[in-house]
Design an enzyme around this catalytic site. Structure first.
Site, PDB file in Angstrom:
ATOM      1  N   THR A 208       0.819  -1.218   0.000  1.00 57.05           N
ATOM      2  CA  THR A 208       0.000   0.000   0.000  1.00 57.05           C
ATOM      3  C   THR A 208       0.852   1.266   0.000  1.00 57.05           C
ATOM      4  O   THR A 208       2.003   1.246   0.423  1.00 57.05           O
ATOM      5  CB  THR A 208      -0.982   0.030   1.194  1.00 57.05           C
ATOM      6  N   ARG A 209       0.228   2.336  -0.513  1.00 57.42           N
ATOM      7  CA  ARG A 209       0.882   3.646  -0.483  1.00 57.42           C
ATOM      8  C   ARG A 209      -0.083   4.691   0.065  1.00 57.42           C
ATOM      9  O   ARG A 209       0.108   5.880  -0.110  1.00 57.42           O
ATOM     10  CB  ARG A 209       1.369   4.059  -1.876  1.00 57.42           C
ATOM     11  N   HIS A 213      -7.991   2.498   5.276  1.00 60.79           N
ATOM     12  CA  HIS A 213      -9.348   2.695   5.759  1.00 60.79           C
ATOM     13  C   HIS A 213      -9.990   1.328   6.031  1.00 60.79           C
ATOM     14  O   HIS A 213      -9.360   0.299   5.860  1.00 60.79           O
ATOM     15  CB  HIS A 213     -10.139   3.509   4.738  1.00 60.79           C
ATOM     16  N   HIS A 216      -9.710  -1.510   3.446  1.00 57.34           N
ATOM     17  CA  HIS A 216      -8.413  -2.204   3.358  1.00 57.34           C
ATOM     18  C   HIS A 216      -8.281  -3.215   4.485  1.00 57.34           C
ATOM     19  O   HIS A 216      -7.776  -4.312   4.305  1.00 57.34           O
ATOM     20  CB  HIS A 216      -7.266  -1.199   3.409  1.00 57.34           C
ATOM     21  N   ARG A 303      -8.172  -3.299  -6.982  1.00 59.77           N
ATOM     22  CA  ARG A 303      -8.470  -2.483  -8.150  1.00 59.77           C
ATOM     23  C   ARG A 303      -7.326  -1.510  -8.401  1.00 59.77           C
ATOM     24  O   ARG A 303      -6.809  -0.920  -7.475  1.00 59.77           O
ATOM     25  CB  ARG A 303      -9.722  -1.664  -7.802  1.00 59.77           C
ATOM     26  N   GLY A 415       3.362  46.157  -4.572  1.00 68.31           N
ATOM     27  CA  GLY A 415       3.006  47.459  -5.161  1.00 68.31           C
ATOM     28  C   GLY A 415       4.173  48.421  -4.994  1.00 68.31           C
ATOM     29  O   GLY A 415       5.166  48.104  -4.324  1.00 68.31           O
ATOM     30  N   GLY A 420       0.827  51.863  -0.122  1.00 68.23           N
ATOM     31  CA  GLY A 420      -0.101  51.647   1.002  1.00 68.23           C
ATOM     32  C   GLY A 420      -0.062  50.215   1.503  1.00 68.23           C
ATOM     33  O   GLY A 420      -0.967  49.766   2.218  1.00 68.23           O
TER      34      GLY A 420
HETATM   35  P1  ADP Z   1       4.201  50.994   1.255  1.00 69.78           P
HETATM   36  O1  ADP Z   1       4.268  50.002   2.363  1.00 69.78           O
HETATM   37  O2  ADP Z   1       3.370  50.508   0.102  1.00 69.78           O
HETATM   38  O3  ADP Z   1       5.486  51.576   0.841  1.00 69.78           O
HETATM   39  P2  ADP Z   1       3.072  52.702   3.240  1.00 69.78           P
HETATM   40  O4  ADP Z   1       1.846  52.021   3.732  1.00 69.78           O
HETATM   41  O5  ADP Z   1       4.328  52.646   4.035  1.00 69.78           O
HETATM   42  O6  ADP Z   1       3.332  52.202   1.764  1.00 69.78           O
HETATM   43  O7  ADP Z   1       2.784  54.216   2.947  1.00 69.78           O
HETATM   44  C1  ADP Z   1       1.631  54.662   2.323  1.00 69.78           C
HETATM   45  C2  ADP Z   1       1.351  56.088   2.719  1.00 69.78           C
HETATM   46  O8  ADP Z   1       0.138  56.461   2.079  1.00 69.78           O
HETATM   47  C3  ADP Z   1       1.126  56.252   4.230  1.00 69.78           C
HETATM   48  O9  ADP Z   1       1.672  57.456   4.646  1.00 69.78           O
HETATM   49  C4  ADP Z   1      -0.393  56.247   4.332  1.00 69.78           C
HETATM   50  O10 ADP Z   1      -0.861  56.986   5.446  1.00 69.78           O
HETATM   51  C5  ADP Z   1      -0.802  56.962   3.047  1.00 69.78           C
HETATM   52  N1  ADP Z   1      -2.144  56.586   2.602  1.00 69.78           N
HETATM   53  C6  ADP Z   1      -3.079  57.457   2.244  1.00 69.78           C
HETATM   54  N2  ADP Z   1      -4.240  56.838   1.912  1.00 69.78           N
HETATM   55  C7  ADP Z   1      -4.016  55.518   2.067  1.00 69.78           C
HETATM   56  C8  ADP Z   1      -4.820  54.348   1.871  1.00 69.78           C
HETATM   57  N3  ADP Z   1      -6.094  54.427   1.472  1.00 69.78           N
HETATM   58  N4  ADP Z   1      -4.260  53.156   2.105  1.00 69.78           N
HETATM   59  C9  ADP Z   1      -2.972  53.051   2.508  1.00 69.78           C
HETATM   60  N5  ADP Z   1      -2.174  54.117   2.710  1.00 69.78           N
HETATM   61  C10 ADP Z   1      -2.680  55.361   2.499  1.00 69.78           C
HETATM   62  P1  ADP Z   2      -1.166   0.912  -4.810  1.00 71.46           P
HETATM   63  O1  ADP Z   2      -0.910   2.171  -5.557  1.00 71.46           O
HETATM   64  O2  ADP Z   2       0.048   0.172  -4.525  1.00 71.46           O
HETATM   65  O3  ADP Z   2      -2.219   0.092  -5.463  1.00 71.46           O
HETATM   66  P2  ADP Z   2      -3.031   1.488  -2.632  1.00 71.46           P
HETATM   67  O4  ADP Z   2      -2.638   1.766  -1.229  1.00 71.46           O
HETATM   68  O5  ADP Z   2      -3.924   2.455  -3.324  1.00 71.46           O
HETATM   69  O6  ADP Z   2      -1.645   1.329  -3.366  1.00 71.46           O
HETATM   70  O7  ADP Z   2      -3.741   0.075  -2.726  1.00 71.46           O
HETATM   71  C1  ADP Z   2      -3.219  -1.033  -2.056  1.00 71.46           C
HETATM   72  C2  ADP Z   2      -3.935  -2.270  -2.526  1.00 71.46           C
HETATM   73  O8  ADP Z   2      -5.307  -2.227  -2.105  1.00 71.46           O
HETATM   74  C3  ADP Z   2      -3.970  -2.450  -4.031  1.00 71.46           C
HETATM   75  O9  ADP Z   2      -3.869  -3.801  -4.347  1.00 71.46           O
HETATM   76  C4  ADP Z   2      -5.325  -1.907  -4.395  1.00 71.46           C
HETATM   77  O10 ADP Z   2      -5.779  -2.452  -5.596  1.00 71.46           O
HETATM   78  C5  ADP Z   2      -6.168  -2.372  -3.222  1.00 71.46           C
HETATM   79  N1  ADP Z   2      -7.346  -1.522  -2.995  1.00 71.46           N
HETATM   80  C6  ADP Z   2      -7.381  -0.218  -2.644  1.00 71.46           C
HETATM   81  N2  ADP Z   2      -8.651   0.226  -2.506  1.00 71.46           N
HETATM   82  C7  ADP Z   2      -9.460  -0.831  -2.770  1.00 71.46           C
HETATM   83  C8  ADP Z   2     -10.899  -1.019  -2.784  1.00 71.46           C
HETATM   84  N3  ADP Z   2     -11.775  -0.039  -2.480  1.00 71.46           N
HETATM   85  N4  ADP Z   2     -11.353  -2.248  -3.107  1.00 71.46           N
HETATM   86  C9  ADP Z   2     -10.496  -3.240  -3.401  1.00 71.46           C
HETATM   87  N5  ADP Z   2      -9.164  -3.118  -3.402  1.00 71.46           N
HETATM   88  C10 ADP Z   2      -8.631  -1.937  -3.098  1.00 71.46           C
END
Ligand code: ADP
Ligand code: ADP
Length: 590
Positions: A208-209, A213, A216, A303, A415, A420
């Site tokens: 199995t991999r 459940h 199995h 399967r 940005g 902002g």
């Molecule tokens: P960044 O991190 O993108 O460089 P900051 O958030 O440090 O930007 O700076 C954005 C500046 O723009 C701040 O001084 C902030 O108060 C002002 N500002 C004005 N309106 C807005 C807004 N709606 N959203 C974000 N910043 C705003």
């Molecule tokens: P693998 O990729 O090696 O098949 P799985 O863990 O998916 O790994 O399956 C392990 C084994 O169990 C396989 O032989 C698979 O066919 C079987 N198996 C998984 N699910 C079912 C199921 N619902 N009914 C019958 N056999 C299952």
């Protein structure tokens, strides 16, 4: 070298099925030789191998891939993709190459030794290089995996692998070190030794991999009873399908289930460091070989076993029961029986599970898909129902996938200077705390006085500044906090990089769209004036570009709206998306 003949003397006594090829391959060097070989290896040219190759190396070294004893030679590789067999005739449906790129090929000489290291530079093995050969990614994709579609995870991954493969005998100095769940990791030999203690000839492996459940649990228990054997609960914990639940979480669910819901005399939980290919039917057959090497003579195949999901046209890559058919076709030769299961569904009126083919059309059935588990339950903090998941498992999943209101999110204001951003971000930070969220404000100007100190305003420095804020924001969000970031962040590519590290689902970009003239009028620190006079170079909006976001989640206007109005607009989006919960938790609901 491997022998095609009879069983090795060590396995004759056991009741378990013998390893494929008769005995387990063992590439580990003896303890007595290790120190000397290590010193020798340090004098050799070395290459670093991928996480996938390290998983493969582990299973080669311990015999999980027996009778394969090395990364594939050209003859084996070709034979495997063409016929699903090694050149010596043994079944082996999946290629196990060691790809290298041209730069690495330059270090390699045929006949010489080379050291293989893990991606974190740990010395793993010495290979005596016998072959370096080119391989063709499209040929392997088509022949081994049946498609060129890049939606297939292994096909997409293979396109980035080196174009050459190398092969040769290896002396393995150490397995890739693993520190998690050590008490559940057993080599094939250790797994066999443990299984022998149970005293049952029949061992039913379950691959199995996914988190397990109730379905199995039901199918593993049914198979164990039917075959009167012991269950080898054998999850793959190497690499699985990208996007899967991480193995830490999964293993916690396996442990909880194994401890509480199975007969301890009938189950062995062991973790398999397998790097899956999601190769459907071929992979299922490979799983059967690997499980035989670990002592299992049955493999549950349900399967869509090892299914890679859908292709770019939304169609499944393999038929849902192709894997069963494949294992059944070779079960006699391999000695491993497929225990097939049709899809199991829940019958709420009878409170039991049944194979879908055995229920009439009129019978009420219930099931919850993986997507529904995430979107309808975990994201909303809803507990998974008991018929679907054991409460212990539901609890572990809920911890790993908290509801949105406990997930981290990054709110990124971009940005021009004085647009902002800071002003609005400050108001938002206060509002979020009213709703009980933990918030960190990362204001570009402030950050420049600590972890971005020393950075200037060149393009490189600005990018570094943004990446540093992004890194901290990603850690905050990963740990469930809200990171409110305010930085000019003028370049689109770098902003997108940050979005990608955090993940789009938890990232909200806010474009503070204040026209340059207004910002310039605000000029709180007189910087625009200085830039106009040429005292500052590379000032965004004056002599350096600002690349506005193309798809911001929110655009705010600071001319027509106050900082508080704008902050509330952002807050409302966070509420809508579930990141902020406006109502007090209703404890009676539980
Ligand atoms: P960044 O991190 O993108 O460089 P900051 O958030 O440090 O930007 O700076 C954005 C500046 O723009 C701040 O001084 C902030 O108060 C002002 N500002 C004005 N309106 C807005 C807004 N709606 N959203 C974000 N910043 C705003
Ligand atoms: P693998 O990729 O090696 O098949 P799985 O863990 O998916 O790994 O399956 C392990 C084994 O169990 C396989 O032989 C698979 O066919 C079987 N198996 C998984 N699910 C079912 C199921 N619902 N009914 C019958 N056999 C299952």
């Amino acid at each position: 070298m491997l022998t095609m003949t009879a069983e090795s003397p060590t396995t004759e006594k056991t009741v378990l099925i013998t390893p494929y090829g008769g005995s387990l391959i063992d590439l580990m060097v003896a303890d007595a030789e290790r120190a000397e070989l290590r010193a020798y290896a340090n004098t050799l040219p070395s290459i670093r191998i991928s996480e996938r190759a390290a998983c493969d190396l582990e299973l080669l070294a311990t015999g999980g891939f027996s009778p394969l004893d090395r990364f594939m030679s050209e003859a084996d590789h070709q034979s495997v993709i063409d016929t699903m067999r090694l050149a010596n005739g043994y079944l082996f449906p999946i290629p196990v190459p060691l790809p290298v790129d041209e730069e690495e090929v330059a270090k390699i000489k045929i006949g010489r030794d080379i050291a293989l290291r893990s991606s974190s530079n740990e010395l793993l093995a010495i290979m005596n290089v016998e072959e370096v050969y080119r391989w063709n990614v499209d040929e392997v994709s088509l022949k081994a995996f049946g498609t060129l579609d890049l939606r297939h995870p292994i096909v997409s991954e293979m396109n980035s692998w080196g174009k050459y493969n190398i092969s040769g005998p290896m002396r393995v100095l150490q397995l890739p070190p693993r520190y998690d769940f050590k008490s559940l990791r057993f080599t094939p030999a250790e797994t066999r030794a443990q299984l022998e203690q149970f005293g049952h000839k029949n061992v039913i492996a379950f691959q199995t991999r996914n988190p397990l459940h109730r379905v199995h649990e039901e199918l593993t228990k049914r198979a164990t009873v039917e075959k009167d054997g012991v269950l080898l609960l054998h999850p793959s914990v190497g690499m699985t399908k990208p996007g899967d639940v991480d193995h830490f979480t999964r293993v916690r669910t396996y442990k909880a289930l194994a401890q509480r819901y199975y007969d301890p005399d009938r189950i062995l939980l062991s973790l398999l460091p397998l790097a899956m290919r999601m190769g459907g039917p071929r992979e299922a057959l490979w799983h059967a070989i690997i499980r035989r090497n670990h002592g299992a003579n049955h493999l549950i195949v349900g399967r869509d076993h090892a299914g890679p999901g859908n292709d770019s046209n939304g169609q499944p890559f393999y038929g849902p029961y192709d894997a069963q058919e494949m294992v059944e076709n070779f079960s006699e030769e391999l000695g491993v029986d497929a225990v097939p299961f049709q899809k199991l569904v829940y019958l709420p009126e009878e409170d039991r599970y049944e194979e879908v083919t055995k229920v009439t059309k009129e019978t009420k059935t219930a099931s919850i898909s993986g997507t529904q588990v995430r979107e309808q339950y975990l994201q909303n903090g809803r507990q998974l129902p008991e018929w679907f998941t054991r409460p212990e498992v539901a609890e572990i999943l809920a911890e790993t996938y908290p509801p949105r209101y406990r997930q981290g999110v990054c709110v990124w204001f971009t940005g021009l200077h004085n647009a902002g951003k800071s002003t609005t971000a400050n108001v938002l930070t206060t509002l979020l705390q009213e709703f009980g969220r933990n918030v960190t404000l990362l204001d570009g100007d402030v950050v420049r006085t600590h972890f971005s100190e020393g950075l200037g305003f060149s393009k490189e420095d600005r990018n570094d500044h943004v990446r540093r804020i992004g890194f901290v924001a990603s850690e905050i969000t990963r740990h469930g906090g809200i990171a409110v970031c305010a930085a000019v962040s003028p370049y689109r590519a770098t902003r997108n990089e940050v979005r990608n590290t955090i993940g789009s689902d938890n990232y909200i970009e806010i474009f503070v769209d204040t026209p340059l003239e207004i910002c310039e009028q605000r000029d709180t620190k007189g910087l625009y004036a200085r830039a106009r006079r040429g005292e500052i170079q590379g000032f965004t909006g004056i002599d350096d570009p600002y690349e506005p976001p193309q798809h911001p989640e929110i655009i705010i206007d600071t001319l027509t709206h106050t900082p508080e109005e704008n902050a509330r607009k952002v807050l409302n989006m966070l509420i809508e998306q579930g990141f902020v919960r406006t109502e007090a938790p209703d404890l009676r609901a539980n």
